[in-house]
Design an enzyme around this catalytic site. Sequence first.
Site, mmCIF file in Angstrom:
data_model
loop_
_atom_site.group_PDB
_atom_site.id
_atom_site.type_symbol
_atom_site.label_atom_id
_atom_site.label_comp_id
_atom_site.label_asym_id
_atom_site.label_seq_id
_atom_site.Cartn_x
_atom_site.Cartn_y
_atom_site.Cartn_z
ATOM 1 N N SER A 193 0.792 -1.145 -0.054
ATOM 2 C CA SER A 193 0.015 -0.029 -0.044
ATOM 3 C C SER A 193 1.025 1.333 0.172
ATOM 4 O O SER A 193 1.733 1.491 -0.881
ATOM 5 C CB SER A 193 -0.963 -0.059 1.082
ATOM 6 N N GLU A 317 -9.309 -4.869 -3.959
ATOM 7 C CA GLU A 317 -8.705 -3.951 -2.965
ATOM 8 C C GLU A 317 -9.529 -3.235 -1.954
ATOM 9 O O GLU A 317 -9.416 -3.002 -0.975
ATOM 10 C CB GLU A 317 -7.926 -3.110 -3.605
ATOM 11 N N HIS A 412 -7.888 -5.268 0.242
ATOM 12 C CA HIS A 412 -6.787 -4.670 0.676
ATOM 13 C C HIS A 412 -5.918 -5.178 1.941
ATOM 14 O O HIS A 412 -6.712 -5.402 2.908
ATOM 15 C CB HIS A 412 -6.840 -3.148 0.722
#
Length: 500
Positions: A193, A317, A412
């Site tokens: 990320s 995600e 995610h």
Amino acid sequence: MDQIQQNADCHLITRLGAIKGSVIDNVRIYRGVPYATPMVGERRFSPPDPIESWQGEYDATRDRPIAPQNKSRLAAAMGDFALEQDEDCLTLNICAPNSQSGKHPVMVWIHGGAFTSGAGSLPWYSGEHLARNGDVVTVGINYRLGALGFLYLPGLSDGNLGLKDQLLALQWVKDNIEDFGGDPDNITLVGQSAGGASIAALLTKPGLDGLFKRAVLQSASLGRLFSPPEAAEKTAHSFLKILGINPQEAHKLKQLPVAQLLAAQQSLGIAEHRLAQTKPPFWLVRDGEFIASELLDSLDAGRRLNVDLLIGTTREEMAAFYHFDAKIQSADNRIVDDLFHAEFGDDAAHYLNSYRQRRAKQTPAALLGDLYTDKVFRRDSLLLAERFSQKGLASYVYEFDWQSPNKLEACHCLEIPFVFKNLEHWVGSPMLEGLDREEFHGLSSSMQKAWVAFAHCGNPNHPGIPQWDQYTATGRNVMHFGSVIGPQKAHIIGDQSDHT
């Protein structure tokens, strides 16, 4: 050096001074190792200064404070943590095989958290299993977050301070990791990320070529990599307004209690939030000096680079954000139409239909999640992989498809425990609740071995997975990790392949 006694203290002499760590289950662990001087008081909002040495034996048997932060936006998906916080937070956690003979590949972890939360020292990111199973040295970086790390206000803060912390930490690793058994000429950066975005930002700087050899970018937000300086400065002025500070007296930010800064940061995030958007106020800024260009522009034909790349995303995600967003969950078709039109203009109906065709259950949350997963994460990750391939560099792409049993899909952050293979540190994590432990260990073993193989030699193939070919503009090979592991050809709605 001979094998070190298990479950005991260990003592090491480094070029910075003596240090005491712990040996636990065949791994040497050094916690809270400083790489910079404390950036506190009048040094708040300044670039980091390297630590030169310490007096006496440094106690690295316990964690040190993490960067000041509010509660993570993804606590409902990942779980929560409560650790001591302090501005004096620029430290490293190091895990190494229990023998100092030889040089081991080094894997440096840069944590995510949207530049506002997290820490490299969280148990979630403990590298002891990577060190034990993969014969590597791992390093987790703590860096400044939120306004303290990413405020851009010329005259007070140059911005990107947290990224500069990371760079100083990497230079520390290059200079000192050999003392811990690591190979300074075989460093792999691994970031998820915001951590992956940080690595991408460092790739824009040709002067850093040679600092690291390989890069693993997990769910990097490459579709929104940098804020323009004018937008970042506008955000800073909004921050000052919430705090009741005149821009001409911005220096007062250096004296405010951290709790007051964090409260204002929280208020600013709420005020600036837009439907379906997940970018927080404080971010990487293309300031024209430290970050002078966009990522793909910096990788021109004359740039040698010499970095191997492994990059990928999870399949859904945005589910980690949207599943808990009441406005997304209650969105109607009009909102979907508006957001698709903002993305595709007059072609919106065509692309919306393409996204609908992929979904058995065509809810607004699913359609918007797929759209922004592609826009923010997947599309530009594939473009970067293609650019590496065109330069003749190793380029491997993955997608994580394993579905959370708790209705969070392949969201995610879900791949992280599989890479670290440390399920014991994820007790209570909602996204893992109800998992099949046998399936977890099988998939985790396949992934961890691939990441370790890549760190050793720049190739993630190993006997436990099907053949993983490099990514090219024509082959577009992606290794899918889920209940079934295997390669597929990449396809993104709206990219060039959508018209072929």
